[in-house]
Design a protein around this motif. Structure first.
Motif, PDB file in Angstrom:
ATOM      1  N   ASP A 146       0.832  -1.209   0.000  1.00 22.12           N
ATOM      2  CA  ASP A 146       0.000   0.000   0.000  1.00 22.12           C
ATOM      3  C   ASP A 146       0.866   1.259   0.000  1.00 22.12           C
ATOM      4  N   ASP A 147       1.895   1.291   0.835  1.00 22.77           N
ATOM      5  CA  ASP A 147       2.791   2.443   0.898  1.00 22.77           C
ATOM      6  C   ASP A 147       3.559   2.616  -0.418  1.00 22.77           C
ATOM      7  N   ALA A 148       4.036   1.523  -0.965  1.00 26.60           N
ATOM      8  CA  ALA A 148       4.826   1.611  -2.199  1.00 26.60           C
ATOM      9  C   ALA A 148       3.994   2.165  -3.351  1.00 26.60           C
ATOM     10  N   PHE A 149       2.769   1.696  -3.481  1.00 25.38           N
ATOM     11  CA  PHE A 149       1.936   2.164  -4.593  1.00 25.38           C
ATOM     12  C   PHE A 149       1.356   3.554  -4.331  1.00 25.38           C
ATOM     13  N   ALA A 150       0.918   3.826  -3.112  1.00 26.22           N
ATOM     14  CA  ALA A 150       0.263   5.102  -2.811  1.00 26.22           C
ATOM     15  C   ALA A 150       1.249   6.240  -2.575  1.00 26.22           C
ATOM     16  N   VAL A 151       2.376   5.963  -1.936  1.00 21.83           N
ATOM     17  CA  VAL A 151       3.308   7.021  -1.559  1.00 21.83           C
ATOM     18  C   VAL A 151       4.533   7.062  -2.470  1.00 21.83           C
TER      19      VAL A 151
END
Length: 162
Positions: free
Chosen positions: A98-103
């Motif tokens: 989630d962090d890799a794709f969103a942030v």
């Protein structure tokens, strides 16, 4: 999840020093090898993250996560056997995806394993798709040739699963 510190050597040894846990990775480490790996790879090179149990503060998992190429990340995990099948690996890896794709605006995240059951099951649960099987590609700890399963998830796949 957090960065590793030298104080994590004992907890990491419980993971990397266990024969059953390391069955599909490489032979179990002795304490000196764990300490050197912790210092050189986990701390100095920031090559992995510690999965810490909130309640106890104990490191229960090792998560490899690094940018392999521009926008393409590799993920891998090894968790303490005492904490298997309790959702910790899924929760940790899902948060990283989630962090890799969103942030970080990642394009793709991939993983590989010779364990076609537990690891592949988690890859599928994370929304990853089979990208290939390299037949008899890697040696297992017993010296037998094993298939290498390659899974990946693209940003658009992740967005569709949300």
């Amino acid at each position: 999840m957090r960065d590793f510190t030298l104080d994590d050597a004992g907890d990491l040894f419980e993971i990397f020093g266990d024969d059953e846990t390391m069955e599909n990775c490489e032979p179990a480490y002795d304490f000196e090898k764990v300490h050197n790996f912790l210092q050189d790879f986990c701390i100095d090179r920031h090559g992995a993250l510690a999965a810490e149990q909130k309640i106890s503060g104990k490191v229960i998992g090792y998560i490899l996560f690094h940018e392999f190429d521009a926008g393409v990340y590799e993920i891998g995990w090894i968790f303490n056997r005492a904490y298997w099948r309790q959702g910790y690996a899924y929760e940790s890896c899902k948060a990283l995806l989630d962090d890799a794709f969103a942030v970080k605006n990642a394009h793709k995240i991939f993983a590989e394993a010779i364990d076609g059951v537990k690891s592949v099951g988690l890859m599928k649960k994370l929304g990853m798709r089979l990208e290939g099987i390299q037949r008899a590609q890697a040696l297992d700890n017993a010296g037998n040739w094993a298939d290498l399963y390659l899974y990946g998830i693209l940003k658009e796949d992740w967005e569709a699963c949300r």
